[in-house]
Design a protein around this motif. Sequence first.
Motif, PDB file in Angstrom:
ATOM      1  N   PHE A 121      43.988  37.708  43.433  1.00  0.00           N
ATOM      2  CA  PHE A 121      44.792  38.506  42.502  1.00  0.00           C
ATOM      3  C   PHE A 121      44.269  38.347  41.062  1.00  0.00           C
ATOM      4  O   PHE A 121      44.292  39.300  40.281  1.00  0.00           O
ATOM      5  CB  PHE A 121      46.266  38.079  42.596  1.00  0.00           C
ATOM      6  CG  PHE A 121      47.263  39.188  42.386  1.00  0.00           C
ATOM      7  CD1 PHE A 121      46.875  40.520  42.332  1.00  0.00           C
ATOM      8  CD2 PHE A 121      48.616  38.895  42.254  1.00  0.00           C
ATOM      9  CE1 PHE A 121      47.812  41.541  42.136  1.00  0.00           C
ATOM     10  CE2 PHE A 121      49.556  39.897  42.057  1.00  0.00           C
ATOM     11  CZ  PHE A 121      49.151  41.221  41.999  1.00  0.00           C
TER      12      PHE A 121
ATOM     13  N   HIS B  61      50.846  39.464  33.650  1.00  0.00           N
ATOM     14  CA  HIS B  61      50.943  38.831  34.968  1.00  0.00           C
ATOM     15  C   HIS B  61      49.638  38.136  35.353  1.00  0.00           C
ATOM     16  O   HIS B  61      49.652  37.188  36.138  1.00  0.00           O
ATOM     17  CB  HIS B  61      51.382  39.814  36.042  1.00  0.00           C
ATOM     18  CG  HIS B  61      51.925  39.124  37.261  1.00  0.00           C
ATOM     19  ND1 HIS B  61      52.908  38.160  37.189  1.00  0.00           N
ATOM     20  CD2 HIS B  61      51.591  39.196  38.574  1.00  0.00           C
ATOM     21  CE1 HIS B  61      53.153  37.692  38.386  1.00  0.00           C
ATOM     22  NE2 HIS B  61      52.366  38.299  39.254  1.00  0.00           N
TER      23      HIS B  61
ATOM     24  N   GLU C 154      53.815  41.600  44.867  1.00  0.00           N
ATOM     25  CA  GLU C 154      54.855  40.679  44.378  1.00  0.00           C
ATOM     26  C   GLU C 154      55.831  40.312  45.489  1.00  0.00           C
ATOM     27  O   GLU C 154      56.246  39.163  45.600  1.00  0.00           O
ATOM     28  CB  GLU C 154      55.618  41.296  43.195  1.00  0.00           C
ATOM     29  CG  GLU C 154      54.781  41.478  41.937  1.00  0.00           C
ATOM     30  CD  GLU C 154      53.939  40.269  41.586  1.00  0.00           C
ATOM     31  OE1 GLU C 154      54.455  39.143  41.635  1.00  0.00           O
ATOM     32  OE2 GLU C 154      52.749  40.445  41.299  1.00  0.00           O
TER      33      GLU C 154
ATOM     34  N   GLU D 157      54.403  37.776  47.690  1.00  0.00           N
ATOM     35  CA  GLU D 157      54.421  36.465  47.020  1.00  0.00           C
ATOM     36  C   GLU D 157      55.831  35.877  47.009  1.00  0.00           C
ATOM     37  O   GLU D 157      56.018  34.674  47.221  1.00  0.00           O
ATOM     38  CB  GLU D 157      53.905  36.609  45.588  1.00  0.00           C
ATOM     39  CG  GLU D 157      52.422  36.889  45.508  1.00  0.00           C
ATOM     40  CD  GLU D 157      51.924  36.886  44.080  1.00  0.00           C
ATOM     41  OE1 GLU D 157      51.050  36.064  43.778  1.00  0.00           O
ATOM     42  OE2 GLU D 157      52.425  37.682  43.271  1.00  0.00           O
TER      43      GLU D 157
ATOM     44  N   GLU E 217      57.457  35.394  39.857  1.00  0.00           N
ATOM     45  CA  GLU E 217      57.147  36.550  40.715  1.00  0.00           C
ATOM     46  C   GLU E 217      58.317  37.532  40.709  1.00  0.00           C
ATOM     47  O   GLU E 217      58.124  38.750  40.659  1.00  0.00           O
ATOM     48  CB  GLU E 217      56.860  36.136  42.164  1.00  0.00           C
ATOM     49  CG  GLU E 217      55.819  35.048  42.375  1.00  0.00           C
ATOM     50  CD  GLU E 217      54.406  35.410  41.972  1.00  0.00           C
ATOM     51  OE1 GLU E 217      54.199  36.424  41.291  1.00  0.00           O
ATOM     52  OE2 GLU E 217      53.494  34.649  42.326  1.00  0.00           O
TER      53      GLU E 217
HETATM   54 FE   LIG Z   1      52.610  37.792  41.338  1.00  0.00          FE
END
Ligand SMILES: [Fe+2]
Length: 175
Positions: free
Chosen positions: A32, A55, A118, A121, A151
């Motif tokens: 990521f 992020h 997200e 996660e 997150e």
């Molecule tokens: Fe994330």
Amino acid sequence: METAPLNTATNSKLKAFFIEQLQDIYWAERKFVKKLPKLADAATTQQLKDALANHLSQTKTHVERLEKVFALIGEKAEAKKCPAMAGIFEEGEDIVDETDEGSAQRDVGIVFAAQKAEHYEIATYGGLAQLAKTLGYGEAKDLLGQTLEEEKGADLLLTQIAESGINYQASREKE
Ligand SMILES: [Fe+2]
Ligand SMILES: [Fe+2]
């Protein structure tokens, strides 16, 4: 610093599963870090670019936290390919390829891809934080819980960005 589980009756298969899931998310977070700048470049609005850049810095912290968790439980930090996140990243790249540069439609798509990431996660960190607690890794649980909250925050911000204008703009966009 806790290095051993408080619960001496801990099932070693459960610990092995915990480690496997850590390796999975460690792979995903590191990937990521590479993918987020590309998504930010591809995004149309400054608002979405900023959210993705922000992020990215959080994600680098997530990688570091996972390294701390590995150290806390006495394991080497190792990454194991996560096919689910690899698929989500691929989908994100397809969305960028299939949408016009500078369009609101592209941002709608990027938000979709980012929110899928997200949510993956969130599911993983939620489970890991609970397992860390069960296994008696208090400090690891706190670290995993901090990432979990970030997150959730990232996911919420993406929803707000979608609702604040890009979805509407995309609906009015010339085809
Ligand atoms: Fe994330
Ligand atoms: Fe993360």
